[in-house]
Scaffold this active site. Structure first.
Site, PDB file in Angstrom:
ATOM      1  CE  LYS A 148      40.698   4.946  57.766  1.00 24.79           C
ATOM      2  NZ  LYS A 148      39.414   4.475  58.255  1.00 24.79           N
ATOM      3  CE  LYS A 175      40.568  -3.822  58.120  1.00 23.47           C
ATOM      4  NZ  LYS A 175      39.674  -4.238  57.073  1.00 23.47           N
ATOM      5  CB  SER A 199      38.272  -0.864  59.599  1.00 24.91           C
ATOM      6  OG  SER A 199      38.266  -2.110  58.968  1.00 24.91           O
TER       7      SER A 199
END
Lengths: 302, 302
Positions: free
Chosen positions: B241, B173, B99
Protein backbone atom coordinates in the site's frame (compact mmCIF):
# COMPACT_ATOMS: atom_id res chain seq x y z
CA UNK A 1 48.74 -10.30 24.59
CA UNK A 2 50.01 -9.88 21.05
CA UNK A 3 52.37 -12.57 19.84
CA UNK A 4 54.74 -10.52 17.68
CA UNK A 5 55.00 -11.89 14.13
CA UNK A 6 57.20 -11.16 11.16
CA UNK A 7 54.82 -9.74 8.57
CA UNK A 8 55.11 -8.19 5.11
CA UNK A 9 52.72 -5.68 3.57
CA UNK A 10 52.72 -5.38 -0.23
CA UNK A 11 51.00 -2.18 -1.34
CA UNK A 12 51.02 0.82 1.00
CA UNK A 13 48.56 3.17 -0.68
CA UNK A 14 45.52 4.89 0.82
CA UNK A 15 44.42 1.70 2.57
CA UNK A 16 47.64 -0.29 2.90
CA UNK A 17 49.59 2.43 4.67
CA UNK A 18 47.31 2.84 7.70
CA UNK A 19 46.82 -0.94 7.83
CA UNK A 20 50.61 -1.44 7.99
CA UNK A 21 50.80 1.26 10.65
CA UNK A 22 48.26 -0.59 12.77
CA UNK A 23 50.21 -3.85 12.43
CA UNK A 24 53.38 -2.08 13.59
CA UNK A 25 51.56 -0.46 16.52
CA UNK A 26 50.21 -3.86 17.54
CA UNK A 27 53.82 -4.93 18.02
CA UNK A 28 54.54 -6.81 14.80
CA UNK A 29 57.79 -6.69 12.86
CA UNK A 30 56.67 -5.32 9.49
CA UNK A 31 58.48 -5.09 6.15
CA UNK A 32 56.78 -3.10 3.39
CA UNK A 33 57.01 -2.76 -0.35
CA UNK A 34 55.28 -0.34 -2.67
CA UNK A 35 55.87 0.19 -6.39
CA UNK A 36 56.19 3.92 -5.77
CA UNK A 37 58.69 3.77 -2.92
CA UNK A 38 57.88 7.35 -1.82
CA UNK A 39 54.47 6.17 -0.61
CA UNK A 40 56.11 3.56 1.65
CA UNK A 41 58.79 5.90 2.98
CA UNK A 42 56.75 7.45 5.86
CA UNK A 43 56.31 3.94 7.32
CA UNK A 44 60.05 3.76 8.03
CA UNK A 45 59.54 6.37 10.76
CA UNK A 46 56.89 4.08 12.27
CA UNK A 47 59.41 1.26 12.40
CA UNK A 48 58.83 -0.63 9.14
CA UNK A 49 61.72 -1.95 7.07
CA UNK A 50 61.48 -0.86 3.44
CA UNK A 51 62.10 -3.54 0.81
CA UNK A 52 63.34 -2.99 -2.74
CA UNK A 53 61.21 -5.75 -4.22
CA UNK A 54 58.19 -7.85 -3.32
CA UNK A 55 60.44 -10.92 -3.04
CA UNK A 56 62.75 -9.14 -0.62
CA UNK A 57 59.80 -7.92 1.46
CA UNK A 58 58.32 -11.40 1.98
CA UNK A 59 61.54 -13.32 2.64
CA UNK A 60 61.40 -15.04 6.01
CA UNK A 61 57.96 -13.58 6.79
CA UNK A 62 55.31 -15.77 8.47
CA UNK A 63 52.47 -13.77 6.91
CA UNK A 64 52.11 -11.53 3.87
CA UNK A 65 49.31 -8.97 3.58
CA UNK A 66 48.55 -7.87 0.00
CA UNK A 67 46.71 -4.56 -0.53
CA UNK A 68 47.32 -3.83 -4.21
CA UNK A 69 44.93 -2.10 -6.59
CA UNK A 70 43.36 -5.02 -8.46
CA UNK A 71 43.34 -8.76 -9.13
CA UNK A 72 45.68 -8.55 -12.13
CA UNK A 73 48.20 -6.47 -10.13
CA UNK A 74 48.07 -9.01 -7.26
CA UNK A 75 48.63 -11.78 -9.82
CA UNK A 76 51.66 -10.04 -11.33
CA UNK A 77 53.29 -9.09 -8.01
CA UNK A 78 52.73 -12.55 -6.52
CA UNK A 79 53.27 -14.86 -9.51
CA UNK A 80 54.92 -12.71 -12.21
CA UNK A 81 58.69 -12.67 -12.87
CA UNK A 82 60.43 -12.34 -9.50
CA UNK A 83 57.01 -12.82 -7.89
CA UNK A 84 56.66 -12.74 -4.14
CA UNK A 85 54.81 -16.07 -3.81
CA UNK A 86 57.91 -17.98 -4.94
CA UNK A 87 60.01 -16.22 -2.28
CA UNK A 88 57.65 -17.18 0.55
CA UNK A 89 58.48 -20.14 2.78
CA UNK A 90 56.13 -23.13 2.52
CA UNK A 91 53.54 -22.88 5.28
CA UNK A 92 53.61 -19.07 5.26
CA UNK A 93 50.24 -17.34 5.16
CA UNK A 94 49.25 -15.25 2.13
CA UNK A 95 46.42 -12.82 2.97
CA UNK A 96 45.08 -10.94 -0.05
CA UNK A 97 43.02 -8.07 1.33
CA UNK A 98 42.68 -6.20 -1.96
CA UNK A 99 39.24 -6.29 -3.57
CA UNK A 100 39.56 -8.92 -6.27
CA UNK A 101 37.04 -11.02 -8.16
CA UNK A 102 35.74 -14.30 -6.82
CA UNK A 103 37.31 -16.37 -9.62
CA UNK A 104 40.54 -14.36 -9.33
CA UNK A 105 40.58 -15.27 -5.63
CA UNK A 106 39.98 -18.99 -6.17
CA UNK A 107 42.61 -19.00 -8.96
CA UNK A 108 45.26 -17.34 -6.81
CA UNK A 109 44.34 -19.62 -3.88
CA UNK A 110 44.99 -22.73 -6.00
CA UNK A 111 48.36 -21.47 -7.21
CA UNK A 112 49.35 -20.49 -3.66
CA UNK A 113 48.41 -23.89 -2.31
CA UNK A 114 50.42 -25.55 -5.08
CA UNK A 115 53.47 -23.75 -3.64
CA UNK A 116 52.62 -25.03 -0.14
CA UNK A 117 51.39 -21.61 1.01
CA UNK A 118 48.33 -21.04 3.17
CA UNK A 119 45.71 -18.70 1.71
CA UNK A 120 43.07 -16.19 2.78
CA UNK A 121 41.12 -13.77 0.59
CA UNK A 122 40.17 -11.10 3.12
CA UNK A 123 38.82 -7.93 1.50
CA UNK A 124 37.59 -5.08 3.63
CA UNK A 125 34.85 -2.50 3.93
CA UNK A 126 35.00 0.77 5.82
CA UNK A 127 37.28 2.90 3.66
CA UNK A 128 40.30 4.96 4.61
CA UNK A 129 38.66 5.98 7.91
CA UNK A 130 38.13 2.32 8.85
CA UNK A 131 41.73 1.55 7.89
CA UNK A 132 43.07 4.37 10.05
CA UNK A 133 40.88 3.51 13.02
CA UNK A 134 41.42 -0.26 12.72
CA UNK A 135 37.65 -0.65 12.42
CA UNK A 136 37.52 -2.27 8.98
CA UNK A 137 35.00 -4.98 8.37
CA UNK A 138 37.18 -7.88 7.16
CA UNK A 139 35.53 -10.69 5.15
CA UNK A 140 37.78 -13.74 5.10
CA UNK A 141 37.60 -16.76 2.79
CA UNK A 142 39.86 -19.77 3.34
CA UNK A 143 40.40 -22.71 5.66
CA UNK A 144 39.18 -22.31 9.24
CA UNK A 145 42.65 -23.17 10.62
CA UNK A 146 44.28 -20.52 8.48
CA UNK A 147 41.69 -17.97 9.57
CA UNK A 148 42.44 -18.80 13.20
CA UNK A 149 46.15 -18.46 12.54
CA UNK A 150 45.57 -15.01 10.99
CA UNK A 151 43.10 -13.79 13.58
CA UNK A 152 45.48 -11.75 15.68
CA UNK A 153 46.94 -9.97 12.65
CA UNK A 154 43.52 -9.28 11.16
CA UNK A 155 42.16 -8.02 14.48
CA UNK A 156 44.92 -5.39 14.52
CA UNK A 157 43.30 -3.92 11.38
CA UNK A 158 39.57 -4.36 12.06
CA UNK A 159 36.81 -6.87 12.72
CA UNK A 160 37.45 -10.16 10.93
CA UNK A 161 34.65 -12.61 10.11
CA UNK A 162 35.31 -16.03 8.59
CA UNK A 163 32.81 -16.33 5.74
CA UNK A 164 33.67 -19.74 4.30
CA UNK A 165 36.13 -21.41 1.89
CA UNK A 166 38.61 -19.66 -0.41
CA UNK A 167 36.81 -17.18 -2.64
CA UNK A 168 34.00 -16.51 -0.21
CA UNK A 169 35.72 -13.45 1.21
CA UNK A 170 35.79 -12.00 -2.31
CA UNK A 171 32.15 -13.03 -2.76
CA UNK A 172 31.16 -11.33 0.51
CA UNK A 173 32.88 -8.15 -0.64
CA UNK A 174 30.84 -8.22 -3.87
CA UNK A 175 27.70 -8.74 -1.80
CA UNK A 176 28.77 -5.78 0.31
CA UNK A 177 29.27 -3.61 -2.79
CA UNK A 178 25.92 -4.68 -4.21
CA UNK A 179 24.25 -3.65 -0.96
CA UNK A 180 26.07 -0.32 -0.80
CA UNK A 181 25.28 0.48 -4.44
CA UNK A 182 21.56 -0.35 -4.17
CA UNK A 183 21.25 1.57 -0.91
CA UNK A 184 22.88 4.63 -2.50
CA UNK A 185 20.31 4.39 -5.31
CA UNK A 186 17.44 4.02 -2.81
CA UNK A 187 18.61 7.02 -0.75
CA UNK A 188 19.03 9.08 -3.95
CA UNK A 189 15.40 8.39 -4.89
CA UNK A 190 14.23 9.16 -1.36
CA UNK A 191 15.87 12.58 -1.27
CA UNK A 192 14.64 13.43 -4.78
CA UNK A 193 11.06 12.54 -3.81
CA UNK A 194 11.30 14.58 -0.60
CA UNK A 195 12.56 17.68 -2.39
CA UNK A 196 10.21 17.40 -5.36
CA UNK A 197 7.29 16.99 -2.94
CA UNK A 198 8.12 20.31 -1.29
CA UNK A 199 9.76 19.09 1.92
CA UNK A 200 13.22 20.02 3.15
CA UNK A 201 15.29 16.92 2.25
CA UNK A 202 17.73 17.60 5.10
CA UNK A 203 14.90 17.38 7.64
CA UNK A 204 13.49 14.28 5.98
CA UNK A 205 16.92 12.67 6.19
CA UNK A 206 17.19 13.66 9.85
CA UNK A 207 13.80 12.10 10.63
CA UNK A 208 14.55 8.94 8.65
CA UNK A 209 17.81 8.40 10.52
CA UNK A 210 15.73 7.76 13.65
CA UNK A 211 13.73 4.83 12.26
CA UNK A 212 13.91 1.63 10.21
CA UNK A 213 15.17 3.61 7.20
CA UNK A 214 18.49 4.22 8.99
CA UNK A 215 21.55 3.14 7.06
CA UNK A 216 25.16 4.19 7.19
CA UNK A 217 24.63 5.25 3.55
CA UNK A 218 21.75 7.57 4.51
CA UNK A 219 23.88 9.01 7.29
CA UNK A 220 27.22 9.48 5.53
CA UNK A 221 26.43 9.46 1.80
CA UNK A 222 23.10 11.20 2.39
CA UNK A 223 24.97 14.09 3.95
CA UNK A 224 27.38 14.15 1.00
CA UNK A 225 24.39 14.29 -1.37
CA UNK A 226 22.78 17.23 0.41
CA UNK A 227 26.01 19.21 0.79
CA UNK A 228 27.18 18.24 -2.74
CA UNK A 229 30.46 16.88 -1.35
CA UNK A 230 31.49 14.41 -4.06
CA UNK A 231 35.24 14.29 -3.44
CA UNK A 232 36.03 10.56 -3.30
CA UNK A 233 35.93 8.40 -1.02
CA UNK A 234 34.95 5.58 -3.28
CA UNK A 235 34.81 6.82 -6.87
CA UNK A 236 31.82 5.97 -9.04
CA UNK A 237 34.00 4.15 -11.58
CA UNK A 238 35.10 1.66 -8.89
CA UNK A 239 31.52 1.21 -7.75
CA UNK A 240 30.59 0.46 -11.36
CA UNK A 241 33.44 -2.06 -11.62
CA UNK A 242 32.00 -3.75 -8.50
CA UNK A 243 28.37 -3.82 -9.64
CA UNK A 244 29.59 -5.15 -13.00
CA UNK A 245 31.58 -7.91 -11.23
CA UNK A 246 28.60 -8.75 -9.00
CA UNK A 247 26.38 -9.03 -12.09
CA UNK A 248 28.89 -11.36 -13.71
CA UNK A 249 28.92 -13.64 -10.66
CA UNK A 250 25.11 -13.53 -10.52
CA UNK A 251 24.96 -14.50 -14.19
CA UNK A 252 27.43 -17.36 -13.65
CA UNK A 253 25.18 -18.60 -10.84
CA UNK A 254 22.04 -18.25 -12.98
CA UNK A 255 20.56 -15.61 -10.66
CA UNK A 256 18.08 -12.87 -11.54
CA UNK A 257 18.79 -9.90 -9.23
CA UNK A 258 16.77 -6.99 -10.64
CA UNK A 259 17.90 -4.23 -8.24
CA UNK A 260 21.53 -5.05 -8.94
CA UNK A 261 20.92 -4.85 -12.70
CA UNK A 262 19.09 -1.56 -12.33
CA UNK A 263 21.67 -0.02 -10.00
CA UNK A 264 24.53 -1.13 -12.25
CA UNK A 265 22.78 0.66 -15.13
CA UNK A 266 22.40 3.83 -13.06
CA UNK A 267 26.10 3.86 -12.18
CA UNK A 268 26.93 3.31 -15.86
CA UNK A 269 24.75 6.34 -16.69
CA UNK A 270 26.57 8.40 -14.04
CA UNK A 271 29.99 7.43 -15.38
CA UNK A 272 28.91 8.15 -18.95
CA UNK A 273 27.59 11.55 -17.85
CA UNK A 274 31.05 12.47 -16.60
CA UNK A 275 30.87 11.33 -12.98
CA UNK A 276 33.52 8.57 -13.08
CA UNK A 277 35.83 10.24 -10.58
CA UNK A 278 33.17 11.62 -8.26
CA UNK A 279 32.32 9.80 -5.05
CA UNK A 280 29.74 7.04 -5.57
CA UNK A 281 27.24 9.14 -3.62
CA UNK A 282 27.10 11.28 -6.79
CA UNK A 283 24.54 8.77 -8.05
CA UNK A 284 22.22 11.34 -6.49
CA UNK A 285 23.20 13.73 -9.33
CA UNK A 286 22.31 11.08 -11.91
CA UNK A 287 18.92 10.61 -10.21
CA UNK A 288 18.39 14.39 -10.31
CA UNK A 289 19.54 14.62 -13.95
CA UNK A 290 17.15 11.81 -14.86
CA UNK A 291 14.38 13.85 -13.27
CA UNK A 292 15.44 17.20 -14.79
CA UNK A 293 16.31 18.72 -11.41
CA UNK A 294 19.28 21.16 -11.26
CA UNK A 295 22.66 19.46 -10.79
CA UNK A 296 25.09 22.39 -10.78
CA UNK A 297 28.39 21.91 -12.56
CA UNK A 298 29.48 18.62 -11.00
CA UNK A 299 29.03 16.59 -14.18
CA UNK A 300 30.82 17.43 -17.43
CA UNK A 301 27.52 17.24 -19.25
CA UNK A 302 25.74 19.28 -16.56
CA UNK B 1 9.50 19.96 33.53
CA UNK B 2 6.38 18.65 31.84
CA UNK B 3 3.48 21.07 31.63
CA UNK B 4 0.53 18.68 32.11
CA UNK B 5 -2.01 18.98 29.30
CA UNK B 6 -5.47 17.59 28.69
CA UNK B 7 -5.03 15.25 25.72
CA UNK B 8 -7.22 12.77 23.85
CA UNK B 9 -6.00 9.73 21.96
CA UNK B 10 -8.31 8.31 19.28
CA UNK B 11 -7.28 4.78 18.34
CA UNK B 12 -5.51 2.63 20.92
CA UNK B 13 -4.35 -0.33 18.84
CA UNK B 14 -0.85 -1.82 18.57
CA UNK B 15 0.71 1.63 18.24
CA UNK B 16 -1.83 3.93 19.90
CA UNK B 17 -1.95 2.05 23.19
CA UNK B 18 1.74 2.35 24.10
CA UNK B 19 1.77 5.94 22.79
CA UNK B 20 -1.15 6.81 25.11
CA UNK B 21 0.65 5.05 27.96
CA UNK B 22 3.73 7.21 27.40
CA UNK B 23 1.61 10.38 27.41
CA UNK B 24 0.07 9.34 30.75
CA UNK B 25 3.47 8.49 32.22
CA UNK B 26 4.77 11.92 31.13
CA UNK B 27 2.11 13.41 33.42
CA UNK B 28 -0.64 14.31 30.95
CA UNK B 29 -4.36 13.90 31.59
CA UNK B 30 -5.40 11.50 28.83
CA UNK B 31 -8.83 10.45 27.59
CA UNK B 32 -8.98 7.58 25.10
CA UNK B 33 -11.43 6.18 22.61
CA UNK B 34 -11.23 3.03 20.53
CA UNK B 35 -13.91 1.48 18.33
CA UNK B 36 -13.35 -1.87 20.08
CA UNK B 37 -13.54 -0.66 23.66
CA UNK B 38 -11.84 -3.80 25.01
CA UNK B 39 -8.56 -2.63 23.45
CA UNK B 40 -8.76 0.67 25.35
CA UNK B 41 -9.76 -0.92 28.67
CA UNK B 42 -6.20 -1.70 29.94
CA UNK B 43 -5.38 2.03 29.71
CA UNK B 44 -7.89 2.74 32.50
CA UNK B 45 -5.51 1.04 34.93
CA UNK B 46 -2.77 3.42 33.72
CA UNK B 47 -4.99 6.38 34.56
CA UNK B 48 -6.77 7.15 31.27
CA UNK B 49 -10.43 8.04 31.18
CA UNK B 50 -12.36 5.91 28.69
CA UNK B 51 -14.76 7.71 26.38
CA UNK B 52 -17.84 6.26 24.72
CA UNK B 53 -17.44 8.23 21.52
CA UNK B 54 -14.74 10.23 19.68
CA UNK B 55 -16.70 13.43 20.41
CA UNK B 56 -16.81 12.68 24.13
CA UNK B 57 -13.07 11.87 24.16
CA UNK B 58 -12.01 15.18 22.62
CA UNK B 59 -14.34 17.50 24.53
CA UNK B 60 -12.34 20.12 26.41
CA UNK B 61 -9.01 18.67 25.27
CA UNK B 62 -6.18 20.99 24.22
CA UNK B 63 -4.70 18.38 21.90
CA UNK B 64 -6.03 15.29 20.12
CA UNK B 65 -3.72 12.53 18.91
CA UNK B 66 -5.21 10.35 16.15
CA UNK B 67 -3.71 6.89 15.58
CA UNK B 68 -6.37 5.14 13.48
CA UNK B 69 -5.76 2.57 10.76
CA UNK B 70 -6.04 4.65 7.56
CA UNK B 71 -6.86 7.99 5.98
CA UNK B 72 -10.53 7.12 5.32
CA UNK B 73 -11.01 5.97 8.93
CA UNK B 74 -9.44 9.22 10.21
CA UNK B 75 -11.76 11.14 7.89
CA UNK B 76 -14.84 9.32 9.17
CA UNK B 77 -13.97 9.56 12.87
CA UNK B 78 -13.02 13.24 12.61
CA UNK B 79 -15.55 14.57 10.09
CA UNK B 80 -18.25 11.91 9.76
CA UNK B 81 -21.59 12.01 11.65
CA UNK B 82 -20.84 12.84 15.30
CA UNK B 83 -17.23 13.48 14.19
CA UNK B 84 -14.62 14.49 16.73
CA UNK B 85 -13.39 17.58 14.87
CA UNK B 86 -16.71 19.32 15.40
CA UNK B 87 -16.50 18.65 19.15
CA UNK B 88 -13.03 20.19 19.49
CA UNK B 89 -12.67 23.76 20.76
CA UNK B 90 -11.33 26.31 18.25
CA UNK B 91 -7.57 26.63 18.71
CA UNK B 92 -7.22 23.03 19.86
CA UNK B 93 -4.44 21.04 18.21
CA UNK B 94 -5.28 18.07 15.99
CA UNK B 95 -2.28 15.74 15.56
CA UNK B 96 -2.88 12.93 13.06
CA UNK B 97 -0.09 10.42 13.64
CA UNK B 98 -1.65 7.64 11.56
CA UNK B 99 0.03 6.93 8.22
CA UNK B 100 -2.18 8.66 5.69
CA UNK B 101 -1.63 9.85 2.14
CA UNK B 102 -0.16 13.23 1.35
CA UNK B 103 -3.34 14.52 -0.31
CA UNK B 104 -5.44 13.00 2.49
CA UNK B 105 -3.31 14.97 4.94
CA UNK B 106 -3.60 18.28 3.09
CA UNK B 107 -7.36 17.70 2.68
CA UNK B 108 -7.91 17.01 6.38
CA UNK B 109 -5.65 19.96 7.27
CA UNK B 110 -7.83 22.35 5.24
CA UNK B 111 -11.04 21.10 6.80
CA UNK B 112 -9.54 21.32 10.29
CA UNK B 113 -8.36 24.85 9.72
CA UNK B 114 -11.83 25.80 8.45
CA UNK B 115 -13.10 24.80 11.92
CA UNK B 116 -10.44 26.97 13.56
CA UNK B 117 -8.38 23.97 14.65
CA UNK B 118 -4.60 23.78 14.50
CA UNK B 119 -3.18 20.88 12.48
CA UNK B 120 -0.17 18.58 12.36
CA UNK B 121 0.27 15.44 10.25
CA UNK B 122 2.88 13.57 12.29
CA UNK B 123 3.28 9.96 11.18
CA UNK B 124 5.88 7.76 12.81
CA UNK B 125 8.49 5.12 12.08
CA UNK B 126 9.91 2.59 14.51
CA UNK B 127 7.07 0.13 14.97
CA UNK B 128 5.55 -1.26 18.14
CA UNK B 129 8.95 -1.39 19.82
CA UNK B 130 9.53 2.30 19.11
CA UNK B 131 6.04 3.12 20.40
CA UNK B 132 6.66 1.21 23.65
CA UNK B 133 10.10 2.70 24.20
CA UNK B 134 9.07 6.25 23.23
CA UNK B 135 11.77 6.17 20.55
CA UNK B 136 9.55 6.67 17.49
CA UNK B 137 10.84 8.81 14.68
CA UNK B 138 8.06 11.42 14.32
CA UNK B 139 7.80 13.34 11.00
CA UNK B 140 5.67 16.43 11.48
CA UNK B 141 4.03 18.60 8.82
CA UNK B 142 2.26 21.84 9.73
CA UNK B 143 2.94 25.36 10.91
CA UNK B 144 6.14 25.94 12.89
CA UNK B 145 4.18 27.49 15.79
CA UNK B 146 1.91 24.49 16.02
CA UNK B 147 4.88 22.14 15.95
CA UNK B 148 6.45 24.09 18.81
CA UNK B 149 3.17 23.91 20.75
CA UNK B 150 3.07 20.12 20.26
CA UNK B 151 6.73 19.50 20.95
CA UNK B 152 6.40 18.41 24.56
CA UNK B 153 3.59 15.97 23.76
CA UNK B 154 5.43 14.54 20.75
CA UNK B 155 8.68 14.21 22.71
CA UNK B 156 6.86 11.99 25.20
CA UNK B 157 6.36 9.50 22.34
CA UNK B 158 9.63 9.76 20.41
CA UNK B 159 11.91 12.07 18.45
CA UNK B 160 9.92 14.74 16.57
CA UNK B 161 11.32 16.55 13.52
CA UNK B 162 9.48 19.42 11.83
CA UNK B 163 9.64 18.61 8.11
CA UNK B 164 7.68 21.50 6.62
CA UNK B 165 4.09 22.61 5.88
CA UNK B 166 0.94 20.50 6.27
CA UNK B 167 1.26 17.31 4.23
CA UNK B 168 5.03 17.14 4.46
CA UNK B 169 4.90 14.79 7.46
CA UNK B 170 2.86 12.41 5.35
CA UNK B 171 5.30 12.89 2.46
CA UNK B 172 8.27 12.15 4.73
CA UNK B 173 6.58 8.96 5.88
CA UNK B 174 6.17 7.87 2.24
CA UNK B 175 9.83 8.64 1.65
CA UNK B 176 10.61 6.55 4.72
CA UNK B 177 8.55 3.65 3.40
CA UNK B 178 10.16 3.89 -0.04
CA UNK B 179 13.58 3.71 1.62
CA UNK B 180 12.61 0.79 3.84
CA UNK B 181 11.06 -1.14 0.92
CA UNK B 182 14.02 -0.66 -1.43
CA UNK B 183 16.48 -1.54 1.32
CA UNK B 184 14.56 -4.75 2.07
CA UNK B 185 14.80 -5.62 -1.63
CA UNK B 186 18.54 -4.85 -1.69
CA UNK B 187 19.21 -6.97 1.41
CA UNK B 188 17.14 -9.81 -0.06
CA UNK B 189 19.30 -9.83 -3.19
CA UNK B 190 22.47 -9.64 -1.11
CA UNK B 191 21.59 -12.70 0.98
CA UNK B 192 20.47 -14.66 -2.10
CA UNK B 193 23.76 -13.93 -3.88
CA UNK B 194 25.77 -14.88 -0.78
CA UNK B 195 24.01 -18.23 -0.38
CA UNK B 196 23.97 -19.09 -4.09
CA UNK B 197 27.70 -18.31 -4.24
CA UNK B 198 28.41 -20.87 -1.54
CA UNK B 199 28.98 -18.59 1.45
CA UNK B 200 27.15 -18.75 4.76
CA UNK B 201 24.68 -15.85 4.44
CA UNK B 202 24.60 -15.38 8.24
CA UNK B 203 28.34 -14.73 8.28
CA UNK B 204 28.11 -12.43 5.28
CA UNK B 205 25.39 -10.47 7.08
CA UNK B 206 27.56 -10.30 10.21
CA UNK B 207 30.51 -8.97 8.22
CA UNK B 208 28.38 -6.45 6.30
CA UNK B 209 26.95 -5.05 9.54
CA UNK B 210 30.45 -3.75 10.34
CA UNK B 211 30.84 -1.59 7.21
CA UNK B 212 29.10 0.88 4.90
CA UNK B 213 26.46 -1.75 4.08
CA UNK B 214 25.05 -1.45 7.61
CA UNK B 215 21.35 -0.65 7.77
CA UNK B 216 18.73 -1.24 10.42
CA UNK B 217 17.01 -3.37 7.75
CA UNK B 218 20.08 -5.61 7.34
CA UNK B 219 20.30 -5.92 11.10
CA UNK B 220 16.66 -6.55 12.03
CA UNK B 221 14.96 -7.71 8.84
CA UNK B 222 18.10 -9.55 7.71
CA UNK B 223 17.91 -11.64 10.86
CA UNK B 224 14.22 -12.32 10.21
CA UNK B 225 15.09 -13.46 6.68
CA UNK B 226 17.75 -15.89 7.84
CA UNK B 227 15.69 -17.33 10.70
CA UNK B 228 12.50 -17.31 8.58
CA UNK B 229 10.66 -15.27 11.21
CA UNK B 230 7.93 -13.62 9.15
CA UNK B 231 5.35 -12.95 11.88
CA UNK B 232 4.45 -9.25 11.40
CA UNK B 233 5.74 -6.59 12.33
CA UNK B 234 4.79 -4.66 9.27
CA UNK B 235 2.80 -6.90 6.93
CA UNK B 236 3.71 -7.03 3.23
CA UNK B 237 0.25 -5.82 2.22
CA UNK B 238 0.78 -2.56 4.12
CA UNK B 239 4.23 -2.17 2.60
CA UNK B 240 2.63 -2.62 -0.84
CA UNK B 241 0.00 0.00 0.00
CA UNK B 242 2.87 2.37 0.89
CA UNK B 243 4.99 1.73 -2.21
CA UNK B 244 1.83 2.15 -4.30
CA UNK B 245 1.07 5.49 -2.58
CA UNK B 246 4.67 6.63 -3.05
CA UNK B 247 4.48 5.76 -6.76
CA UNK B 248 1.27 7.76 -7.07
CA UNK B 249 2.88 10.81 -5.50
CA UNK B 250 5.96 10.35 -7.72
CA UNK B 251 3.69 10.19 -10.77
CA UNK B 252 1.80 13.32 -9.68
CA UNK B 253 5.15 15.09 -9.39
CA UNK B 254 6.31 13.79 -12.79
CA UNK B 255 9.18 11.82 -11.25
CA UNK B 256 10.87 8.70 -12.61
CA UNK B 257 12.05 6.62 -9.61
CA UNK B 258 13.09 3.24 -11.03
CA UNK B 259 13.96 1.44 -7.78
CA UNK B 260 10.63 2.40 -6.30
CA UNK B 261 8.79 1.05 -9.35
CA UNK B 262 10.79 -2.18 -9.25
CA UNK B 263 10.39 -2.68 -5.51
CA UNK B 264 6.66 -1.99 -5.71
CA UNK B 265 6.41 -4.72 -8.36
CA UNK B 266 8.33 -7.17 -6.16
CA UNK B 267 5.99 -6.54 -3.22
CA UNK B 268 3.02 -7.01 -5.54
CA UNK B 269 4.51 -10.37 -6.60
CA UNK B 270 4.95 -11.36 -2.95
CA UNK B 271 1.37 -10.47 -2.08
CA UNK B 272 0.08 -12.32 -5.15
CA UNK B 273 2.14 -15.38 -4.16
CA UNK B 274 0.30 -15.51 -0.82
CA UNK B 275 2.57 -13.40 1.37
CA UNK B 276 0.15 -10.52 2.11
CA UNK B 277 0.07 -11.13 5.86
CA UNK B 278 3.72 -12.03 6.31
CA UNK B 279 6.17 -9.44 7.58
CA UNK B 280 7.57 -7.24 4.79
CA UNK B 281 10.95 -8.92 5.29
CA UNK B 282 9.32 -11.90 3.52
CA UNK B 283 10.27 -10.16 0.28
CA UNK B 284 13.31 -12.39 0.73
CA UNK B 285 11.05 -15.38 -0.03
CA UNK B 286 9.87 -13.71 -3.22
CA UNK B 287 13.50 -13.13 -4.23
CA UNK B 288 14.25 -16.81 -3.52
CA UNK B 289 11.14 -17.97 -5.40
CA UNK B 290 12.12 -15.82 -8.37
CA UNK B 291 15.49 -17.59 -8.34
CA UNK B 292 14.06 -21.09 -7.80
CA UNK B 293 15.61 -21.47 -4.34
CA UNK B 294 13.65 -23.44 -1.69
CA UNK B 295 11.15 -21.33 0.26
CA UNK B 296 9.57 -23.85 2.64
CA UNK B 297 5.84 -23.57 3.25
CA UNK B 298 5.63 -19.86 4.09
CA UNK B 299 3.81 -18.91 0.89
CA UNK B 300 0.52 -20.48 -0.15
CA UNK B 301 1.97 -21.16 -3.56
CA UNK B 302 5.20 -22.54 -2.03
Amino acid sequence: MTQPQRVAVLGTGIMGKPMATNLIRAGHDVSVWNRDRAKAQPLAAEGASLADSPAQAVEGRAAVVVMLSSGPVCDEVLFGPGGAAHAMAPGALLIVMASIGRSEATGLAKRSEALGLRWLDAPVSGGEKGAREASLSIMAGGKADDFTAALELLAAMGHPVHIGPAGSGALAKLVNQLTVASTIAAVSEALVLAEAGGADPARVREALLGGFAYSRILEQHGERMLTRNFAPGGPAKHQLKDTRAAREVATELGLDLPLLALTDGLFADLVEAGGADLDHSALYLEMRRRNRLPIGDHLDGG
